[in-house]
Each structure stands twice: as C-alpha cells, then as structure tokens.
Design an enzyme around this catalytic site. Sequence first.
Site, PDB file in Angstrom:
ATOM      1  N   ASN A 110       0.861  -1.187   0.000  1.00  0.00           N
ATOM      2  CA  ASN A 110       0.000   0.000   0.000  1.00  0.00           C
ATOM      3  C   ASN A 110       0.896   1.234   0.000  1.00  0.00           C
ATOM      4  OD1 ASN A 110      -2.434   1.571   0.294  1.00  0.00           O
ATOM      5  ND2 ASN A 110      -1.902   1.870   2.450  1.00  0.00           N
ATOM      6  N   HIS A 112       0.854   5.200   1.377  1.00  0.00           N
ATOM      7  CA  HIS A 112       0.145   6.094   2.286  1.00  0.00           C
ATOM      8  C   HIS A 112       0.821   7.464   2.238  1.00  0.00           C
ATOM      9  CE1 HIS A 112      -2.325   7.288   5.631  1.00  0.00           C
ATOM     10  NE2 HIS A 112      -1.259   7.770   6.230  1.00  0.00           N
ATOM     11  N   GLU A 146      -3.979  -4.353  10.746  1.00  0.00           N
ATOM     12  CA  GLU A 146      -4.163  -3.027  11.325  1.00  0.00           C
ATOM     13  C   GLU A 146      -3.908  -1.961  10.255  1.00  0.00           C
ATOM     14  OE1 GLU A 146      -2.139  -0.198  14.669  1.00  0.00           O
ATOM     15  OE2 GLU A 146      -1.600  -2.307  14.657  1.00  0.00           O
TER      16      GLU A 146
HETATM   17  C1  GRF Z   1      -2.529   8.840  -2.780  1.00  0.00           C
HETATM   18  O1  GRF Z   1      -2.222  10.012  -2.087  1.00  0.00           O
HETATM   19  C2  GRF Z   1      -2.160   7.629  -1.976  1.00  0.00           C
HETATM   20  O2  GRF Z   1      -1.042   7.824  -1.163  1.00  0.00           O
HETATM   21  C3  GRF Z   1      -3.381   7.427  -1.118  1.00  0.00           C
HETATM   22  O3  GRF Z   1      -4.457   7.760  -1.931  1.00  0.00           O
HETATM   23  C4  GRF Z   1      -4.032   8.663  -2.943  1.00  0.00           C
HETATM   24  C5  GRF Z   1      -4.394   8.031  -4.230  1.00  0.00           C
HETATM   25  O4  GRF Z   1      -4.115   8.860  -5.333  1.00  0.00           O
HETATM   26  N1  GRF Z   1      -3.403   6.076  -0.608  1.00  0.00           N
HETATM   27  P1  GRF Z   1      -4.101   8.246  -6.793  1.00  0.00           P
HETATM   28  O5  GRF Z   1      -5.450   7.586  -6.999  1.00  0.00           O
HETATM   29  O6  GRF Z   1      -2.971   7.275  -6.868  1.00  0.00           O
HETATM   30  O7  GRF Z   1      -3.911   9.419  -7.704  1.00  0.00           O
END
Ligand code: GRF
Length: 216
Positions: A110, A112, A146
């Site tokens: 993922n 973040h 989590e």
């Molecule tokens: C990004 O900021 C990512 O870190 C977060 O959600 C946003 C998704 O943006 N999880 P995108 O759809 O990749 O443009």
Amino acid sequence: MARKRVAILISGRGSNMVALIEAAKDTAYPAEIVLVLSNEPAAEGLKQATAAGIKTAIVDHRQFGRDREAFERALQSELEAHSIELVCLAGFLRLLTPWFVRQWEGRLLNIHPALLPAFKGLDTHARALAAGAKEHGATVHFVVPEMDSGPIVAQAAVPVLPGDTEQTLAARVLAVEHRIYPQALRLVAEGRVRIDGGRCLIDGQPVHQFHSGTHS
Ligand code: GRF
C-alpha cells in the site's frame, strides 16, 4: 527471471497506478501490470488503465451490502483468475479484512501519504499542517490487518514550506509517491525485501529513507 504478475487495486484517480504502469513498460522492470481492479465503477483510473492497454475489472462493493468477505472473495477470484502474484493498493478506499490480508501476507503493498507511523488514516496533509510538522512525506508498506501499519519498504520525506496549503503540500508529496512506489515494487518483485520481526530488510539491511530530490 520471470516478471512478477501484479494487480493494482484502485478506487479513484489512479495517478500512482499510472506511475506503476509507466515503470512496468520497461521490459527490464521485474514486474508486469496484468490487471487493474476497481471497487468503484466510475473510477477515473480505469480509463487510463484501458488506454494503456491493461485489463480492467470492477468488483463493486455495493453489490455485497455489509458482507465484506463476500466482496473480498470476489476480489480474490479475479486475482486468482489472472494468476496474480503481487497486489498493489493505490488509492483503494476499502478496508480489507484479516481474511484477505492473510491470503496476501508479504505480497500486498500500500502507499500512504505520510511518514508512517505518523498520520495514519485520512486527511494527512491537513493534519501535518495543523500539527506544524516540518517534514511530511509518503510511505510504501506491506499491508497487515491493522490500518496503515505494517513493515515499511520505502519512505520519502518532503519539507513543509511556509505558506503551504493542503493542496501545495499534497502535490509535493504526490510527486515522491510516484517515485517511491515503482522503486518499492521493484525491490519486492526482485525478491530483495525480507520481513524480519515486523520490519523490512532490503538486501539484508534496514530500510533507509529516500529524501526528495535524491536517488535511493
Ligand atoms: C494517494 O495520495 C495515496 O497515497 C493514497 O491515496 C491517494 C491516491 O491517489 N493512498 P491516486 O489515486 O494514486 O492518484
């Protein structure tokens, strides 16, 4: 070595998805993007995936009501039907159950928009500004049950500048997201990342932060 078969799960814009697709256009990149899967039929990213010639699928969570596991079993069968080996969440806005996470332990990434473990959850840019943080950034991590936890594969920091708004800070962070997600997927696909006692070792060494503007 065979390229790893990757699915990207999205819910919206898909700019991280595009960054991964771009990186994987290089046949020397150790992963190929086989499938883009969205829970949101209207996700903007689906159009871009199709334009890039990537197979797309929609598993609309609304069809499953409150039955999260039924939704996830549908996701799982799409992933299995495409022989997926690694999954990248890229703006995928559904919490995943421990059942699903366990299926993909060590194979589910993922991104973040914060320097985890700071600012888990939503509205990270506004919260970083409100806290007066001097630095903010982005993290790629393995998913564990989590939320926004799990071993960190890559992290990059950006400065918070005087006069920053949520939008200017988000844009600065997004630029490093697009850089570190392909780097992290590369490392994982090359088999260079090992999870050891809840943290990642890369080539046997602890993870170092990538700083904005410098290379890893
Ligand atoms: C990004 O900021 C990512 O870190 C977060 O959600 C946003 C998704 O943006 N999880 P995108 O759809 O990749 O443009």
